[in-house]
Design an enzyme around this catalytic site. Structure first.
Site, PDB file in Angstrom:
ATOM      1  N   THR A  35       0.832  -1.203   0.000  1.00  0.00           N
ATOM      2  CA  THR A  35       0.000   0.000   0.000  1.00  0.00           C
ATOM      3  C   THR A  35       0.866   1.253   0.000  1.00  0.00           C
ATOM      4  O   THR A  35       0.561   2.241  -0.681  1.00  0.00           O
ATOM      5  CB  THR A  35      -0.942   0.005   1.211  1.00  0.00           C
ATOM      6  OG1 THR A  35      -1.632  -1.253   1.283  1.00  0.00           O
ATOM      7  CG2 THR A  35      -1.976   1.117   1.102  1.00  0.00           C
ATOM      8  N   GLU A 110      10.895   1.712   9.998  1.00  0.00           N
ATOM      9  CA  GLU A 110       9.553   2.289  10.002  1.00  0.00           C
ATOM     10  C   GLU A 110       9.242   2.947  11.337  1.00  0.00           C
ATOM     11  O   GLU A 110       8.656   4.039  11.392  1.00  0.00           O
ATOM     12  CB  GLU A 110       8.522   1.207   9.686  1.00  0.00           C
ATOM     13  CG  GLU A 110       8.535   0.755   8.236  1.00  0.00           C
ATOM     14  CD  GLU A 110       7.667  -0.448   7.972  1.00  0.00           C
ATOM     15  OE1 GLU A 110       7.169  -0.573   6.836  1.00  0.00           O
ATOM     16  OE2 GLU A 110       7.458  -1.270   8.890  1.00  0.00           O
TER      17      GLU A 110
END
Length: 241
Positions: A35, A110
């Protein structure tokens, strides 16, 4: 013609909605995963069409390469200093906007990028929304030295949390241990359900040899959930406070 790399309408809907949050001149964190990759493509299209500048920090080498190939300006996080916004995907998302991340083996970077941002926004399809975290394997990044001992310490921690007999699996690729961008290993915890994410996060963080785990607690402020019909639902942290 539709870009073959943007074939999932739910993911594309979430990514496209997130692109509208980006403002010219922003310092932006770019996530990792399917995504997030769609978001990078849609973002590059907007930047090219409108001709504005961004400073981007990527959460993985793969994302950096994709963004650079599409003309986005990618820099080291240390050179940017701090980020206005990070937009990333998630492997699981609960009603409190707590996450499991790391399916793409990038959860260390992340988490560094997300927590070095004023705001983190998650983009996902409806299949990533769960009532309770844990069906997706929880990734734990560990250093290669003594990883078997680290695994034993993880098993003991799980036993203290009444999560004994849960498999702790060394992640592999092509029958070889997968190495992260930092050269570490990943142990995937098949927990089924995580009843106390805060307690588990604390236990894992206290283990020597554990670099980072994939529980993202109280980090995400907004989730944009794409639907198959191309619409989105937004869930904000204040909705649950």
């Amino acid at each position: 013609m539709t870009d073959p790399a943007i074939a999932d309408q739910s993911k594309d809907a979430a990514a496209t909605a997130a692109v509208r949050l980006v403002e010219p001149g922003m310092r932006l964190g770019l996530g990792t995963g399917s995504t997030a990759a769609i978001f990078v493509r849609r973002l590059a299209q907007r930047v090219k069409a409108e001709g504005f500048e961004l400073r981007c920090a990527a959460t993985s080498k793969g994302t950096a390469e994709l963004a650079g190939s599409l003309g986005l300006r990618v820099e080291e996080l240390d050179d940017i200093g701090w980020l206005d916004l990070t937009i990333d995907g998630a492997d699981e998302l609960d009603p409190d906007l707590n996450l499991i991340k790391g399916g793409g083996a990038a959860h260390l970077r992340e988490k560094i990028v997300a927590t070095a941002s004023d705001r983190m926004v998650v983009i996902a399809d409806q299949g990533k929304v769960v009532n309770r975290l844990g069906q997706f394997h929880l990734p734990v990044e560990v250093i290669p030295f003594g990883w078997q001992a680290t695994r034993q310490l993880i098993l003991r921690a799980l036993e203290r949390l009444d999560l004994s007999q849960r498999p702790v699996l060394l992640r592999k690729r092509d029958d070889q241990p997968l190495l992260t961008d930092e050269g570490n290993l990943i142990l995937d915890l098949a927990l089924e359900e995580i009843h106390d994410p805060e307690a588990l996060a604390a236990e894992l963080s206290a283990i020597a040899g554990v670099v980072e785990h994939g529980l993202f607690l109280n980090i995400c402020q907004l989730a944009i959930i794409g639907r198959p019909d191309g619409s989105v639902v937004e869930l904000a942290r204040e909705d649950f406070e």
